[in-house]
Design a protein around this motif. Structure first.
Motif, PDB file in Angstrom:
ATOM      1  N   LYS A   1       0.829  -1.208   0.000  1.00 40.72           N
ATOM      2  CA  LYS A   1       0.000   0.000   0.000  1.00 40.72           C
ATOM      3  C   LYS A   1       0.862   1.257   0.000  1.00 40.72           C
ATOM      4  O   LYS A   1       0.619   2.192  -0.755  1.00 40.72           O
ATOM      5  CB  LYS A   1      -0.929  -0.002   1.210  1.00 40.72           C
ATOM      6  CG  LYS A   1      -2.115  -0.916   1.070  1.00 40.72           C
ATOM      7  CD  LYS A   1      -2.970  -1.037   2.304  1.00 40.72           C
ATOM      8  CE  LYS A   1      -3.155   0.186   3.117  1.00 40.72           C
ATOM      9  NZ  LYS A   1      -3.995  -0.031   4.300  1.00 40.72           N
ATOM     10  N   LYS A   2       1.872   1.281   0.855  1.00 41.05           N
ATOM     11  CA  LYS A   2       2.733   2.461   0.938  1.00 41.05           C
ATOM     12  C   LYS A   2       3.518   2.663  -0.354  1.00 41.05           C
ATOM     13  O   LYS A   2       3.637   3.783  -0.854  1.00 41.05           O
ATOM     14  CB  LYS A   2       3.685   2.341   2.115  1.00 41.05           C
ATOM     15  CG  LYS A   2       3.027   2.219   3.446  1.00 41.05           C
ATOM     16  CD  LYS A   2       3.212   3.453   4.255  1.00 41.05           C
ATOM     17  CE  LYS A   2       2.722   3.223   5.660  1.00 41.05           C
ATOM     18  NZ  LYS A   2       1.402   3.691   5.889  1.00 41.05           N
ATOM     19  N   LEU A   3       4.072   1.571  -0.892  1.00 43.37           N
ATOM     20  CA  LEU A   3       4.836   1.689  -2.130  1.00 43.37           C
ATOM     21  C   LEU A   3       3.959   2.120  -3.293  1.00 43.37           C
ATOM     22  O   LEU A   3       4.396   2.896  -4.141  1.00 43.37           O
ATOM     23  CB  LEU A   3       5.531   0.365  -2.448  1.00 43.37           C
ATOM     24  CG  LEU A   3       6.721   0.009  -1.561  1.00 43.37           C
ATOM     25  CD1 LEU A   3       7.256  -1.368  -1.942  1.00 43.37           C
ATOM     26  CD2 LEU A   3       7.808   1.038  -1.682  1.00 43.37           C
TER      27      LEU A   3
ATOM     28  N   VAL B   1       6.445  13.320 -11.976  1.00 42.63           N
ATOM     29  CA  VAL B   1       7.187  13.171 -13.233  1.00 42.63           C
ATOM     30  C   VAL B   1       6.330  13.626 -14.409  1.00 42.63           C
ATOM     31  O   VAL B   1       6.818  14.297 -15.328  1.00 42.63           O
ATOM     32  CB  VAL B   1       7.677  11.711 -13.408  1.00 42.63           C
ATOM     33  CG1 VAL B   1       8.181  11.462 -14.817  1.00 42.63           C
ATOM     34  CG2 VAL B   1       8.759  11.400 -12.393  1.00 42.63           C
ATOM     35  N   GLY B   2       5.039  13.280 -14.390  1.00 42.78           N
ATOM     36  CA  GLY B   2       4.138  13.720 -15.454  1.00 42.78           C
ATOM     37  C   GLY B   2       4.033  15.234 -15.528  1.00 42.78           C
ATOM     38  O   GLY B   2       4.069  15.818 -16.620  1.00 42.78           O
ATOM     39  N   LEU B   3       3.900  15.884 -14.377  1.00 43.27           N
ATOM     40  CA  LEU B   3       3.851  17.347 -14.364  1.00 43.27           C
ATOM     41  C   LEU B   3       5.155  17.958 -14.850  1.00 43.27           C
ATOM     42  O   LEU B   3       5.146  18.966 -15.576  1.00 43.27           O
ATOM     43  CB  LEU B   3       3.516  17.855 -12.957  1.00 43.27           C
ATOM     44  CG  LEU B   3       2.082  17.645 -12.493  1.00 43.27           C
ATOM     45  CD1 LEU B   3       1.934  18.040 -11.035  1.00 43.27           C
ATOM     46  CD2 LEU B   3       1.120  18.434 -13.372  1.00 43.27           C
ATOM     47  N   TYR B   4       6.276  17.350 -14.472  1.00 48.09           N
ATOM     48  CA  TYR B   4       7.563  17.860 -14.954  1.00 48.09           C
ATOM     49  C   TYR B   4       7.670  17.719 -16.472  1.00 48.09           C
ATOM     50  O   TYR B   4       8.150  18.636 -17.143  1.00 48.09           O
ATOM     51  CB  TYR B   4       8.724  17.131 -14.274  1.00 48.09           C
ATOM     52  CG  TYR B   4      10.059  17.504 -14.874  1.00 48.09           C
ATOM     53  CD1 TYR B   4      10.628  18.736 -14.600  1.00 48.09           C
ATOM     54  CD2 TYR B   4      10.720  16.651 -15.749  1.00 48.09           C
ATOM     55  CE1 TYR B   4      11.830  19.115 -15.162  1.00 48.09           C
ATOM     56  CE2 TYR B   4      11.919  17.010 -16.316  1.00 48.09           C
ATOM     57  CZ  TYR B   4      12.478  18.238 -16.027  1.00 48.09           C
ATOM     58  OH  TYR B   4      13.662  18.594 -16.603  1.00 48.09           O
ATOM     59  N   LEU B   5       7.229  16.581 -17.004  1.00 49.09           N
ATOM     60  CA  LEU B   5       7.304  16.396 -18.458  1.00 49.09           C
ATOM     61  C   LEU B   5       6.389  17.371 -19.173  1.00 49.09           C
ATOM     62  O   LEU B   5       6.751  17.903 -20.248  1.00 49.09           O
ATOM     63  CB  LEU B   5       6.956  14.959 -18.822  1.00 49.09           C
ATOM     64  CG  LEU B   5       7.977  13.899 -18.394  1.00 49.09           C
ATOM     65  CD1 LEU B   5       7.456  12.508 -18.698  1.00 49.09           C
ATOM     66  CD2 LEU B   5       9.315  14.135 -19.070  1.00 49.09           C
ATOM     67  N   LEU B   6       5.200  17.639 -18.624  1.00 50.96           N
ATOM     68  CA  LEU B   6       4.314  18.645 -19.218  1.00 50.96           C
ATOM     69  C   LEU B   6       4.944  20.024 -19.161  1.00 50.96           C
ATOM     70  O   LEU B   6       4.881  20.800 -20.126  1.00 50.96           O
ATOM     71  CB  LEU B   6       2.968  18.648 -18.508  1.00 50.96           C
ATOM     72  CG  LEU B   6       2.023  17.505 -18.831  1.00 50.96           C
ATOM     73  CD1 LEU B   6       0.794  17.572 -17.923  1.00 50.96           C
ATOM     74  CD2 LEU B   6       1.611  17.537 -20.284  1.00 50.96           C
ATOM     75  N   TYR B   7       5.555  20.369 -18.055  1.00 54.15           N
ATOM     76  CA  TYR B   7       6.213  21.680 -17.904  1.00 54.15           C
ATOM     77  C   TYR B   7       7.403  21.787 -18.855  1.00 54.15           C
ATOM     78  O   TYR B   7       7.606  22.829 -19.488  1.00 54.15           O
ATOM     79  CB  TYR B   7       6.666  21.869 -16.460  1.00 54.15           C
ATOM     80  CG  TYR B   7       7.469  23.118 -16.243  1.00 54.15           C
ATOM     81  CD1 TYR B   7       6.829  24.360 -16.213  1.00 54.15           C
ATOM     82  CD2 TYR B   7       8.841  23.077 -16.065  1.00 54.15           C
ATOM     83  CE1 TYR B   7       7.565  25.518 -16.018  1.00 54.15           C
ATOM     84  CE2 TYR B   7       9.580  24.226 -15.874  1.00 54.15           C
ATOM     85  CZ  TYR B   7       8.943  25.460 -15.851  1.00 54.15           C
ATOM     86  OH  TYR B   7       9.663  26.592 -15.669  1.00 54.15           O
TER      87      TYR B   7
ATOM     88  N   ILE C   1       4.585   5.389  -5.562  1.00 58.00           N
ATOM     89  CA  ILE C   1       4.720   5.282  -7.015  1.00 58.00           C
ATOM     90  C   ILE C   1       3.723   6.198  -7.716  1.00 58.00           C
ATOM     91  O   ILE C   1       4.057   6.858  -8.713  1.00 58.00           O
ATOM     92  CB  ILE C   1       4.559   3.813  -7.454  1.00 58.00           C
ATOM     93  CG1 ILE C   1       5.763   3.001  -6.997  1.00 58.00           C
ATOM     94  CG2 ILE C   1       4.378   3.702  -8.955  1.00 58.00           C
ATOM     95  CD1 ILE C   1       5.609   1.503  -7.158  1.00 58.00           C
ATOM     96  N   ILE C   2       2.493   6.286  -7.210  1.00 57.77           N
ATOM     97  CA  ILE C   2       1.500   7.170  -7.819  1.00 57.77           C
ATOM     98  C   ILE C   2       1.928   8.628  -7.692  1.00 57.77           C
ATOM     99  O   ILE C   2       1.851   9.391  -8.665  1.00 57.77           O
ATOM    100  CB  ILE C   2       0.111   6.932  -7.167  1.00 57.77           C
ATOM    101  CG1 ILE C   2      -0.426   5.568  -7.590  1.00 57.77           C
ATOM    102  CG2 ILE C   2      -0.873   8.031  -7.547  1.00 57.77           C
ATOM    103  CD1 ILE C   2      -1.663   5.129  -6.828  1.00 57.77           C
ATOM    104  N   VAL C   3       2.403   9.035  -6.522  1.00 59.09           N
ATOM    105  CA  VAL C   3       2.842  10.419  -6.329  1.00 59.09           C
ATOM    106  C   VAL C   3       4.034  10.728  -7.228  1.00 59.09           C
ATOM    107  O   VAL C   3       4.084  11.786  -7.870  1.00 59.09           O
ATOM    108  CB  VAL C   3       3.175  10.680  -4.845  1.00 59.09           C
ATOM    109  CG1 VAL C   3       3.886  12.005  -4.661  1.00 59.09           C
ATOM    110  CG2 VAL C   3       1.912  10.638  -4.010  1.00 59.09           C
ATOM    111  N   LEU C   4       4.992   9.810  -7.303  1.00 63.87           N
ATOM    112  CA  LEU C   4       6.145  10.038  -8.184  1.00 63.87           C
ATOM    113  C   LEU C   4       5.713  10.105  -9.642  1.00 63.87           C
ATOM    114  O   LEU C   4       6.253  10.912 -10.409  1.00 63.87           O
ATOM    115  CB  LEU C   4       7.194   8.942  -7.985  1.00 63.87           C
ATOM    116  CG  LEU C   4       8.014   9.026  -6.710  1.00 63.87           C
ATOM    117  CD1 LEU C   4       8.939   7.818  -6.602  1.00 63.87           C
ATOM    118  CD2 LEU C   4       8.822  10.300  -6.680  1.00 63.87           C
TER     119      LEU C   4
END
Length: 91
Positions: free
Chosen positions: A62-64, A75-81, A68-71
Motif C-alpha cells: 500500500k505504501k509503495l 514526473v508527469g507534471l515535470y514532463l508537461l512543464y 509510485i502514484i505520487v512520483l
C-alpha cells in the motif's frame, strides 16, 4: 550470498558483528526456546507470525503504491512543464 563473501574486508566485518552482537547465541537460544514449547503453542506462534508477516507485506505494498502514484504525477507534471504544455496556464 557468495558474492558478499568476495567483498574486501568481509571477514573483518563479519567477525566484528558476530563478536559484538553474539548472534549465534541468540539464534540458538531462540531456537531452543521455540522447540521446547508444546505443539499447540508452536502452531499459535507460527499463525500469529504468519498473520503479522502477511499484514506487513500488504502495508508495504500500500505504501509503495502510494509513493509510485505520487512520483508518477510529479514526473508527469515535470514532463508537461518541460515540453511547454503548461505555458498558457503558468505564464
Amino acid at each position: 550470498m557468495s558474492f558478499l563473501e568476495e567483498l574486501p574486508f568481509y571477514d573483518v566485518i563479519f567477525n566484528m558483528v558476530n563478536e559484538t552482537l553474539n548472534l549465534d547465541k541468540y539464534i540458538l537460544d531462540g531456537y531452543n526456546f521455540f522447540t521446547e514449547l508444546d505443539a499447540v503453542t508452536q502452531l499459535i506462534v507460527l499463525l500469529v507470525g504468519g498473520i503479522i508477516f502477511i499484514m506487513g507485506t500488504f502495508e508495504l505494498i500500500k505504501k509503495l503504491s502510494k509513493i509510485i502514484i505520487v512520483l508518477g504525477i510529479v514526473v508527469g507534471l515535470y514532463l508537461l512543464y518541460d515540453s511547454g504544455a503548461l505555458d498558457g496556464l503558468i505564464g
